[in-house]
Motif scaffolding. Structure first.
Motif, mmCIF file in Angstrom:
data_model
loop_
_atom_site.group_PDB
_atom_site.id
_atom_site.type_symbol
_atom_site.label_atom_id
_atom_site.label_comp_id
_atom_site.label_asym_id
_atom_site.label_seq_id
_atom_site.Cartn_x
_atom_site.Cartn_y
_atom_site.Cartn_z
ATOM 1 N N ILE A 103 -76.878 0.408 19.050
ATOM 2 C CA ILE A 103 -76.046 -0.650 19.623
ATOM 3 C C ILE A 103 -76.698 -1.991 19.341
ATOM 4 C CG2 ILE A 103 -75.004 -1.574 21.717
ATOM 5 C CD1 ILE A 103 -74.971 1.223 22.848
ATOM 6 N N ARG A 104 -76.009 -2.822 18.590
ATOM 7 C CA ARG A 104 -76.532 -4.150 18.261
ATOM 8 C C ARG A 104 -76.145 -5.134 19.358
ATOM 9 N NH1 ARG A 104 -78.051 -6.469 13.464
ATOM 10 N NH2 ARG A 104 -77.215 -4.684 12.296
ATOM 11 N N LEU A 105 -77.142 -5.784 19.928
ATOM 12 C CA LEU A 105 -76.903 -6.766 20.975
ATOM 13 C C LEU A 105 -76.602 -8.133 20.364
ATOM 14 C CD1 LEU A 105 -79.767 -5.830 23.481
ATOM 15 C CD2 LEU A 105 -77.458 -4.889 23.316
ATOM 16 N N HIS A 106 -76.042 -9.007 21.178
ATOM 17 C CA HIS A 106 -75.731 -10.357 20.713
ATOM 18 C C HIS A 106 -76.948 -11.278 20.783
ATOM 19 C CE1 HIS A 106 -71.694 -8.815 21.934
ATOM 20 N NE2 HIS A 106 -71.344 -9.414 20.809
ATOM 21 N N THR A 107 -77.838 -11.004 21.741
ATOM 22 C CA THR A 107 -78.950 -11.907 21.978
ATOM 23 C C THR A 107 -80.037 -11.759 20.930
ATOM 24 O OG1 THR A 107 -80.572 -12.611 23.628
ATOM 25 C CG2 THR A 107 -80.177 -10.267 23.440
ATOM 26 N N ARG A 108 -80.851 -12.798 20.773
ATOM 27 C CA ARG A 108 -82.047 -12.742 19.943
ATOM 28 C C ARG A 108 -83.281 -13.023 20.793
ATOM 29 N NH1 ARG A 108 -79.022 -10.493 17.486
ATOM 30 N NH2 ARG A 108 -78.414 -10.648 15.294
ATOM 31 N N SER A 109 -83.116 -12.971 22.102
ATOM 32 C CA SER A 109 -84.205 -13.229 23.032
ATOM 33 C C SER A 109 -84.938 -11.927 23.337
ATOM 34 C CB SER A 109 -83.650 -13.835 24.332
ATOM 35 O OG SER A 109 -84.608 -13.780 25.361
ATOM 36 N N GLU A 134 -86.218 -6.987 15.310
ATOM 37 C CA GLU A 134 -85.767 -7.990 14.348
ATOM 38 C C GLU A 134 -84.252 -8.118 14.329
ATOM 39 O OE1 GLU A 134 -87.640 -10.053 12.635
ATOM 40 O OE2 GLU A 134 -89.450 -9.215 13.549
ATOM 41 N N SER A 135 -83.565 -6.994 14.494
ATOM 42 C CA SER A 135 -82.098 -6.999 14.434
ATOM 43 C C SER A 135 -81.449 -6.894 15.801
ATOM 44 C CB SER A 135 -81.608 -5.838 13.552
ATOM 45 O OG SER A 135 -82.151 -5.925 12.253
ATOM 46 N N SER A 136 -82.259 -6.834 16.869
ATOM 47 C CA SER A 136 -81.745 -6.689 18.244
ATOM 48 C C SER A 136 -80.847 -5.464 18.381
ATOM 49 C CB SER A 136 -80.993 -7.951 18.679
ATOM 50 O OG SER A 136 -81.865 -9.033 18.831
ATOM 51 N N LEU A 159 -73.141 -3.589 26.298
ATOM 52 C CA LEU A 159 -72.905 -4.999 25.989
ATOM 53 C C LEU A 159 -72.510 -5.790 27.231
ATOM 54 C CD1 LEU A 159 -71.028 -4.673 22.565
ATOM 55 C CD2 LEU A 159 -73.443 -5.177 22.985
ATOM 56 N N ASP A 160 -71.789 -5.140 28.156
ATOM 57 C CA ASP A 160 -71.451 -5.802 29.422
ATOM 58 C C ASP A 160 -72.711 -6.047 30.257
ATOM 59 O OD1 ASP A 160 -68.795 -5.868 28.769
ATOM 60 O OD2 ASP A 160 -68.218 -4.157 30.012
ATOM 61 N N THR A 161 -73.631 -5.073 30.227
ATOM 62 C CA THR A 161 -74.907 -5.256 30.926
ATOM 63 C C THR A 161 -75.668 -6.433 30.344
ATOM 64 O OG1 THR A 161 -75.065 -2.897 31.472
ATOM 65 C CG2 THR A 161 -77.112 -4.172 31.505
ATOM 66 N N VAL A 175 -76.413 -18.104 26.487
ATOM 67 C CA VAL A 175 -75.048 -18.141 27.033
ATOM 68 C C VAL A 175 -74.062 -18.546 25.951
ATOM 69 C CG1 VAL A 175 -73.526 -19.262 28.699
ATOM 70 C CG2 VAL A 175 -75.843 -18.597 29.384
ATOM 71 N N GLU A 176 -74.417 -19.562 25.163
ATOM 72 C CA GLU A 176 -73.529 -20.014 24.089
ATOM 73 C C GLU A 176 -73.346 -18.926 23.036
ATOM 74 O OE1 GLU A 176 -71.728 -22.636 24.020
ATOM 75 O OE2 GLU A 176 -72.520 -23.367 25.911
ATOM 76 N N ARG A 177 -74.416 -18.190 22.742
ATOM 77 C CA ARG A 177 -74.314 -17.123 21.750
ATOM 78 C C ARG A 177 -73.389 -16.017 22.243
ATOM 79 N NH1 ARG A 177 -79.282 -16.521 21.043
ATOM 80 N NH2 ARG A 177 -79.483 -17.810 19.183
ATOM 81 N N MET A 178 -73.435 -15.729 23.547
ATOM 82 C CA MET A 178 -72.551 -14.718 24.108
ATOM 83 C C MET A 178 -71.105 -15.164 24.051
ATOM 84 S SD MET A 178 -74.347 -12.105 24.877
ATOM 85 C CE MET A 178 -73.123 -11.196 25.803
ATOM 86 N N ARG A 179 -70.896 -16.452 24.060
ATOM 87 C CA ARG A 179 -69.530 -16.965 23.942
ATOM 88 C C ARG A 179 -69.059 -16.987 22.499
ATOM 89 N NH1 ARG A 179 -70.214 -22.217 27.957
ATOM 90 N NH2 ARG A 179 -70.197 -21.077 29.934
#
Length: 200
Positions: A103-109, A134-136, A159-161, A175-179
């Motif tokens: 599962i690829r997440l949106h964040t890079r944090s 590296e790829s989250s 992804l909702d979590t 937050v902006e990346r999630m949007r």
């Protein structure tokens, strides 16, 4: 060459691990004393210096309402999943169908990635078996996956979590990346809009 501000931030990022080590030392001894506190501080300093880790960049942002929503939903997910796993254990004619999902997440944090991995793993029925930093990407072993719909449903839950964690504790960039709008693009869009509007 690092600037004074960067050195100060590096020192500040070591404070949370130091505090955690001091608390852990006090818990292991089971009593509070000024001598224990002093020894814990010295040991914590030695450990953080000798075993220096790449500092985790804290967001410095907490949204109380979204934080509460995250923890309440996490508790509900744990209760629901516990009931589901218990039913699987006593269910007659159990047909086992497990899966390893990427599962690829949106964040890079790193912080949000870690929190998402932990929050997903403590919910019964799934556990993180590997992480591609590296790829989250989280690789999870998941119980009771029988169809593509089950897989997609679980992927959506993870992804909702992640989204709830970002809303509660993530930086503005997260937050902006999630949007779906990268921060750089948003700044560019603002400057374009201002140029198009011209002087007032």
């Amino acid at each position: 060459m690092t600037t004074p501000r960067e050195r100060l931030e590096a020192v500040g990022n070591q404070i949370p691990p130091l505090i955690a080590l001091i608390v852990l030392w006090m818990l292991l001894w089971g009593e509070f004393s000024w001598l224990n506190l002093l020894v814990a501080f010295v040991v914590g300093i030695v450990v953080t210096v000798a075993f220096y880790l790449v500092p985790v960049q804290l967001s410095g942002r907490v949204h109380p309402l979204h934080a509460v929503v995250f923890f309440v939903r996490l508790i509900l997910d744990i209760v629901r999943a516990s009931i589901d796993v218990a039913w699987l254990a006593i269910k007659p004619k159990l047909v086992s169908s497990n899966a390893i999902l990427a599962i690829r997440l949106h964040t890079r944090s790193d912080l949000i990635l870690t929190w998402t991995a932990v929050a997903t793993s403590i919910v019964p029925g799934s556990i993180v078996v590997d992480i591609d930093r590296e790829s989250s990407i989280l690789y999870l072993h998941v119980l009771d996956m029988h169809s593509a719909a089950d897989i997609e449903s679980f992927r959506r839950q993870v992804l909702d979590t992640e989204q709830r964690i970002v809303r509660g504790f993530g930086s503005r960039e997260d937050v902006e990346r999630m949007r779906g709008v990268p921060p750089a693009n948003r700044r560019t869009a603002r400057s374009v809009d201002q140029n198009e509007q011209g002087p007032l």
